[in-house]
Design an enzyme around this catalytic site. Structure first.
Site, PDB file in Angstrom:
ATOM      1  N   ALA A 112       9.413  -1.224   3.109  1.00 39.93           N
ATOM      2  CA  ALA A 112       8.299  -1.527   2.198  1.00 39.93           C
ATOM      3  C   ALA A 112       7.797  -0.297   1.445  1.00 39.93           C
ATOM      4  CB  ALA A 112       7.152  -2.154   2.983  1.00 39.93           C
ATOM      5  N   ALA A 113       8.596   0.739   1.380  1.00 44.75           N
ATOM      6  CA  ALA A 113       8.123   1.987   0.766  1.00 44.75           C
ATOM      7  C   ALA A 113       7.658   1.777  -0.677  1.00 44.75           C
ATOM      8  CB  ALA A 113       9.219   3.050   0.820  1.00 44.75           C
ATOM      9  N   GLY A 114       8.453   1.039  -1.453  1.00 44.30           N
ATOM     10  CA  GLY A 114       8.075   0.811  -2.843  1.00 44.30           C
ATOM     11  C   GLY A 114       6.812  -0.013  -2.970  1.00 44.30           C
ATOM     12  N   ASP A 115       6.638  -0.981  -2.090  1.00 44.49           N
ATOM     13  CA  ASP A 115       5.432  -1.808  -2.124  1.00 44.49           C
ATOM     14  C   ASP A 115       4.195  -0.996  -1.763  1.00 44.49           C
ATOM     15  OD1 ASP A 115       7.073  -3.967  -2.737  1.00 44.49           O
ATOM     16  OD2 ASP A 115       7.295  -4.553  -0.639  1.00 44.49           O
TER      17      ASP A 115
END
Length: 306
Positions: free
Chosen positions: A251-254
């Site tokens: 979920a890094a981009g989120d």
């Protein structure tokens, strides 16, 4: 409940996650390790990140009227997110994501959209009136494109800032450019949209300039361990990211996008907001899961002090 100034229109999925030494090749079975379920979906992940990091968020989306949907609504409401705009679909199941996380922290994901695919423009129109105080619209591409376009159009009519995370990559995204104030692709999404092979900061700058020339005023390209590049009204910046050992990048981009929206709503400059978002994402990749990995504001602030 506080007024919801960040409006997220997007997906809600229940993630089913297995850790493994590596991602299987086609036709291969790999014995995995730990299995767990976690609330996810790009839209809801970004809403939770915004809420935990100092923003006040509302979510518009669809989820099934099933055991996953009931569990999900309770979990996201406990985050302090306004869930009035989330409709439970009686005909379609909740969205499901099957996630394999390998030892390096990289992942492979397959999504069954379920109720997310039924989120239509008329649903957004029906729910949008609940949030006249909205200042930022946060969008992704795990719901139908016509719904994304409609939501952006409605936001622009209201004078809202429109922030698009163009994920998963979609060739039709260029039709949205006239409606977008800030676009936040990762390296692979930027390559797909621009045709520019990104290998370093210089090539990332070229990709950002390409997107800017297409009419997007503010371009932020995330580059993993290289941080992010930002083209802000023609001015270029490279924002580094703290060095960490990645456990799960799911979920890094989120987290980055939710953090970016939260920082902007707190009136940080786009450069400072990008730096804040890089730190939040760096913390997230050291933890397993999607929403379970999202840090709280005090954790990011403490990290900034170290």
């Amino acid at each position: 409940m506080r007024e919801s100034r960040i409006i997220v229109v997007g997906s809600l999925n229940m993630d089913m996650v297995v850790q493994a030494d590596r991602i299987p090749n086609p036709g291969e079975t790999v014995l995995g390790g730990t299995f767990f379920m976690s609330t996810g979906g790009k839209g809801a992940n970004q809403a939770v990140a915004a809420a935990r990091l100092g923003g006040n968020a509302a979510m518009i989306g669809k989820i099934g009227r099933d055991i996953f949907g009931s569990r999900y609504l309770q979990a996201i409401q406990e985050e302090g997110i306004d869930i009035q705009g989330i409709e439970q679909d009686s005909e379609e199941p909740s969205g499901i994501a099957l996630v394999i996380v390998e030892r390096s922290g990289e992942n492979a994901i397959v999504v069954a959209p379920g109720a997310n695919a039924g989120l239509r423009p008329e649903d957004v129109e029906q729910q949008f009136h609940r949030y006249p105080e909205g200042k930022i619209l946060l969008l992704q591409l795990e719901i139908p494109m016509e719904t994304v376009v409609f939501a952006a159009q409605q936001a622009k009519k209201r004078g809202m800032l429109v922030l698009l995370n163009p994920a998963p990559a979609n060739d039709a995204v260029t039709s949205l450019f006239p409606l977008i104030d800030i676009i936040t692709p990762n390296l692979h999404e930027a390559e797909q949209m621009t045709g520019v092979k990104i290998t370093d900061i210089a090539s990332a700058k070229c990709a950002a300039q390409y997107l800017s020339a297409k009419g997007v005023r503010h371009v932020v390209i995330t580059l993993g361990e290289l941080g992010a590049v930002l083209l802000d009204d023609g001015e270029f910046h490279h924002v580094p990211v703290p060095r960490v050992t990645a456990l799960d990048t799911t979920a890094a981009g989120d987290v980055f996008n939710g953090a970016l929206a939260a920082a902007i709503i707190q009136e940080k400059s786009l450069v400072d907001a990008t730096a804040f978002a890089c730190k939040a994402a760096a913390i997230a990749v050291t933890r397993l899961g999607a929403q379970s990995s999202i840090p709280y504001l005090h954790e990011v602030m403490q990290y900034q002090e170290t």
